[in-house]
Write an enzyme that holds these catalytic residues in place. Structure first.
Site, PDB file in Angstrom:
ATOM      1  N   THR A 253       0.868  -1.193   0.000  1.00 17.21           N
ATOM      2  CA  THR A 253       0.000   0.000   0.000  1.00 17.21           C
ATOM      3  C   THR A 253       0.900   1.238   0.000  1.00 17.21           C
ATOM      4  O   THR A 253       1.351   1.671  -1.053  1.00 17.21           O
ATOM      5  CB  THR A 253      -0.976   0.020   1.196  1.00 17.21           C
TER       6      THR A 253
ATOM      7  N   LYS B 245       4.290  -6.816   3.917  1.00 12.46           N
ATOM      8  CA  LYS B 245       4.010  -5.428   3.553  1.00 12.46           C
ATOM      9  C   LYS B 245       3.657  -4.678   4.836  1.00 12.46           C
ATOM     10  O   LYS B 245       3.222  -5.263   5.828  1.00 12.46           O
ATOM     11  CB  LYS B 245       2.879  -5.334   2.536  1.00 12.46           C
TER      12      LYS B 245
ATOM     13  N   THR C 232       3.552  -6.005  11.588  1.00 18.64           N
ATOM     14  CA  THR C 232       3.347  -5.868  10.161  1.00 18.64           C
ATOM     15  C   THR C 232       1.864  -5.932   9.893  1.00 18.64           C
ATOM     16  O   THR C 232       1.109  -6.544  10.637  1.00 18.64           O
ATOM     17  CB  THR C 232       4.008  -6.990   9.364  1.00 18.64           C
TER      18      THR C 232
ATOM     19  N   GLU D 110       6.752   4.997   7.305  1.00 17.08           N
ATOM     20  CA  GLU D 110       6.352   6.145   6.495  1.00 17.08           C
ATOM     21  C   GLU D 110       7.214   7.370   6.815  1.00 17.08           C
ATOM     22  O   GLU D 110       7.291   7.804   7.959  1.00 17.08           O
ATOM     23  CB  GLU D 110       4.869   6.430   6.712  1.00 17.08           C
TER      24      GLU D 110
ATOM     25  N   ASN E  19       0.409  10.980   6.015  1.00 14.22           N
ATOM     26  CA  ASN E  19      -0.790  10.597   6.755  1.00 14.22           C
ATOM     27  C   ASN E  19      -1.810  11.717   6.877  1.00 14.22           C
ATOM     28  O   ASN E  19      -2.927  11.486   7.338  1.00 14.22           O
ATOM     29  CB  ASN E  19      -0.406  10.068   8.134  1.00 14.22           C
TER      30      ASN E  19
ATOM     31  N   SER F 289      -7.519  10.950   1.075  1.00 18.11           N
ATOM     32  CA  SER F 289      -8.168  11.802   0.079  1.00 18.11           C
ATOM     33  C   SER F 289      -7.401  11.792  -1.242  1.00 18.11           C
ATOM     34  O   SER F 289      -6.396  11.150  -1.379  1.00 18.11           O
ATOM     35  CB  SER F 289      -8.310  13.222   0.615  1.00 18.11           C
TER      36      SER F 289
END
Lengths: 413, 413
Positions: A158, A184, A195, A285, A408, A413
Site C-alpha cells: 500500500t 508489507k 506488520t 512512512e 498521513n 483523500s
C-alpha cells in the site's frame, strides 16, 4: 505506493528460490489503485499445514475474523490477499465480502471454503467490492507459478516504498528445506502485530500445531519488537504455511514442537521473521533513520521491552532522531514514563559506542561532536543500561519526520 | 518561546485580580535565554497552606524530589521557578543546585529552606548553575508585588507561544475568595501530568490536607485528561497554595475535605484547572486544531478514558486532523488498540454533529462533505459511543503537524 523509495530500502534483493508446493499469481482487480496489481492468489495444490498470528485489536477486520475461524481446520489450499481496501469496519457487508471471496477462491482452486485464507489491507471503513475477485481468480489459478515471489510482494503493497522478501534454508533430519516470506507494511505499524501482512511458506513437512507453536514464539523478538508509530492495525496478519513437499526427499513429518530435528528450521524461521520485520520498520512512512534500541539491566525481559518500546514510540525521541540531535535527555524522559522500575542515578545511555550519560548525569567525557556523528548515520544504535537486573530487549523503530505527517495528512483523500 | 503565536491562543486574557497574601517578581537570570525573564519568585509573607501533584515519571527531576520532600512540612513561604533548564538528570549536581537555590531563597525571603518550593523547566541533562539565583532573589523579594500574574506566566514559558493565566472567584461561608493560576507547557505533555508547570494561589483559608485532597481529585478531569504528544515530562508540577488572607473577612478555616462550605470553591477550582489545562493543550507544539474527544458507553469511566487517550495519542488520528481528513477508520483503529472492551458492530462515531459510522459500518447517510466541513474548523469535537455500558470520559488533544516535527527536530541545538 509512494513515488520515491525509502532511503533505508535494501541495497539489493535476494534471489528467491522456488518453494515446492506453492504457486502464485497476481492481478489488477481495480480495488482502489489504477495501473498496478492489487490482488495475490497463493495456491497449495496439496493441502498445506497452516498457522497464523493476528492483530490484538478489539475491532479486527472481517478477513481476520474469517482466518481465525478457519485456522482450527488446520489445512490451507488457497490464500487471497488484496491491497487498497482493508475490509475493516464494514459491518455485515464485510462478512458478506469475505464469504463471497472465499466462495470465488474455492471454485477457482477446487477446494473447500474453510481451506481458504484471506487478508485485506488499505482503507478502513469502505465496503470492499468482492465481486471484482470472482472474475480474476479462475484465470489466476491457471497461470499461477512458483517463481513469483517478487511480484507477489509487490501486489500486496500500500504505502510501502519497496517490496519485502526474504528467504532461508534449513535442514531437517539431513534434508534441505526452504522458507520464503513476503511482507508489507509501512504505517499503522506497532506491536502487536508489527506488520500489516506477512506470508511465509516452507516446503518442510511440519504439522499445523508445531507451526503455530514456532510462529507464536517467533513473532515476539521480530514483528512484535518493532514499531513505526505505535498505532495497531485492525488487519495485522502473519501466516506460515508448510506444503510438506520435502517429504519426497525423505523428510519425516515433524509433529512434536520439542523435536530436536527442528533446531535448524527454528533458527532459520526466526532469522527470516526478523529480516522481514526489520524491512517493514525500515520502510516506516517518511523514515530517514533506523533506530535499534537495546535496553539492558532491567528487572525482567518484559520490563526491558516495555521501556524499549516507550523509547521507540516517543514522538520526542523520534523527532530528535529526524533532526540528528543527540538529545539523550528525551531517552531519560521515555525511560521514566514507561512505568517500569528505573533508578535515575544508575542509568547509562549510549548512542552507538559513545556513552553520553552515566550515573544519572551527563558523561564526564561527553563530546557533543562524537554523539552528533552517530546521529548523522542512517542506522542509530541506542543502548540504555538500567543497572537493576539482567532483563534485556531490543526493538526497532524509525524516526518521525515531516514526511510522515504529509503522508498521513492526506492518505485517504 | 516561539516566534509566532499559536492560532489556537485565547483571543483575550482575563484581568487578573489580586490574591491577598502573595507577591511576585520576575528577573532575567540568564539561565539559557537572552533578553527575557526566566526566573519567577512567589513570596507568601505569612505561611501558606500547600498541596502538590507531580510527574509519575520514574526519573523525576531534582526539583520534583525537593518539593515532594518538603510537602510533608505543609507550609510554603517562597516558590522559585526557572525556565531554560529543567535540572533533570543532573545527578548529584542537581541536588546541589536545588539545595543552593533553596538556601538563596530562604535568605532572600527570611524563611526556612523547607518552606521553599522549586520548579525548573527546559532542557534535560544540563547542569543548572544555581549561583545565578543568589544574585537576583534578594532584589526580587524587595520588588515583588501582587499585581504581577501576566508577567509571572511569561517568565516560566519555554516553547509556549502564549502565557497561560486563569482566575475564578468562589464563596466560602458567604465570604468571597479568589483563585488565580498560571501554567506553562506545550510539548512533552501527557498524562500524568499534562502540564509541565502550574501554580495556583487562593486567599481562602483552607488546610493543606484539604487542599491536597481537592487538587488530587481535580487534576484527573483537567490536566490528566489532555495530551499533546503522549510524552511525560520528568518535571511536571502542579501546586496549590492557600494564603488564608480571607480569614480577615471572617472566613473560617476549612479543615475537613467533606465540609459542605467547600462546594463553591471546589467548583471554581475545578473550572480553573480545566481552563489552564485546555490552554496548555491549545498551545501544543505546532498545533493548528484542537480535538475534544468524548467516549461514552464504555464498561467503566476508566475504560472510557483509556480509549479516549488511545484516540488522542494516535499519530494517525492526529495527522488526519492536521490534514482536515474525516478519517474515522483511524478512530476505529485507535479504539481497537486501546485494549478495553469494544464491540466493532456496536460502535458509532461522530465528528461534531455528523454521525459518520454506526452499527460497525459507515453511516448510511454519510456525507463526506458534511464530515469534512467539521474537520475544517479549528475545534473538532469527536464522539465515540461504544454501546456497552455507562462509562464516559472526555480528553483534549491537538493535531500533529510538520511544525511539531520542526520544533522538536532542532529544539536543543
Amino acid at each position: 505506493m509512494s513515488a520515491s523509495v525509502s532511503p533505508l530500502a535494501p541495497k539489493s534483493y535476494p534471489e528467491m528460490p522456488l518453494v515446492r508446493g506453492v504457486r502464485m499469481a497476481t492481478a489488477a482487480a481495480g480495488i482502489k489503485y489504477k495501473g498496478r496489481t492489487d490482488v495475490l492468489l497463493m495456491v497449495f495444490d496439496k493441502p498445506a499445514a497452516v498457522a497464523g498470528v493476528f492483530t490484538k485489536s478489539k475491532c479486527p477486520s472481517a478477513p481476520v475474523d474469517f482466518c481465525r475461524s478457519n485456522l482450527s481446520h488446520g489445512v490451507a489450499r488457497a490464500v487471497v490477499v488484496n491491497s487498497g481496501n482493508a475490509n475493516a469496519f464494514t459491518g455485515i457487508k464485510g462478512k458478506a465480502a469475505t464469504a463471497l471471496t472465499a466462495k470465488s477462491a474455492s471454485e477457482a482452486v477446487g477446494c473447500g471454503e474453510n481451506e481458504v485464507y484471506l487478508a485485506s489491507t488499505g482503507v478502513i471503513g469502505e465496503p470492499l467490492d468482492a465481486t471484482k475477485f470472482a472474475g480474476v481468480l479462475g484465470d489466476m489459478n491457471k497461470t499461477a507459478t512458483g517463481d513469483f515471489w517478487q511480484e507477489a510482494a509487490k501486489a500486496i503493497m500500500t504505502t510501502d516504498t519497496y517490496p519485502k522478501v526474504a528467504t532461508r534454508t534449513a535442514k531437517i533430519g539431513g534434508v534441505k528445506v526452504t522458507i520464503n516470506g513476503i511482507a508489507k507494511g509501512a504505517g499503522m505499524i506497532a506491536p502487536d502485530m508489527a506488520t500489516m501482512l506477512s506470508f511465509v511458506v516452507t516446503d518442510a513437512d511440519i504439522s499445523s500445531s508445531v507451526l503455530q507453536s514456532m510462529l507464536s514464539a517467533g513473532v515476539e523478538p521480530s514483528f512484535n519488537s518493532m514499531t513505526v508509530d505505535s498505532d495497531t492495525s485492525t488487519s495485522d496478519t502473519l501466516m506460515l504455511f508448510a506444503t510438506g513437499a520435502a517429504s519426497a526427499d525423505g523428510q519425516k513429518q515433524i509433529a512434536d514442537a520439542n523435536d530436536p530435528a527442528l533446531a535448524s528450521f527454528r533458527e532459520a524461521l526466526n532469522a527470516l521473521l526478523k529480516d522481514l520485520a526489520i524491512q517493514v520498520a525500515r520502510d516506516g512512512e517518511g523514515a530517514t533513520k533506523m533506530l535499534e534500541i537495546t535496553v539492558t539491566g532491567a528487572e525482567s525481559d518484559a520490563a526491558a521491552k516495555t521501556i524499549a518500546l516507550s523509547i521507540a514510540n516517543s514522538p520526542l525521541v523520534k523527532t530528535a532522531a529526524a533532526g540528528e540531535d543527540a538529545n539523550w535527555g528525551r531517552i531519560v524522559m521515555a525511560v521514566g514514563k514507561a512505568g517500569e522500575a528505573a533508578d535515575r542515578d544508575k542509568l547509562a545511555i549510549w548512542f552507538g559506542d559513545i556513552r553520553v550519560a552515566v550515573n544519572g548525569e551527563r558523561d564526564p567525557g561527553y563530546s557533543e561532536e562524537a554523539a552528533s556523528a552517530v546521529m548523522k548515520g542512517q542506522d542509530i544504535p541506542v543502548k540504555v543500561e538500567l543497572g537493576l537486573g539482567s532483563g534485556k530487549a531490543t526493538v526497532w523503530t524509525c524516526d518521525l519526520t515531516k514526511e510522515y505527517v504529509a503522508i498521513n495528512g492526506d492518505y485517504r483523500s
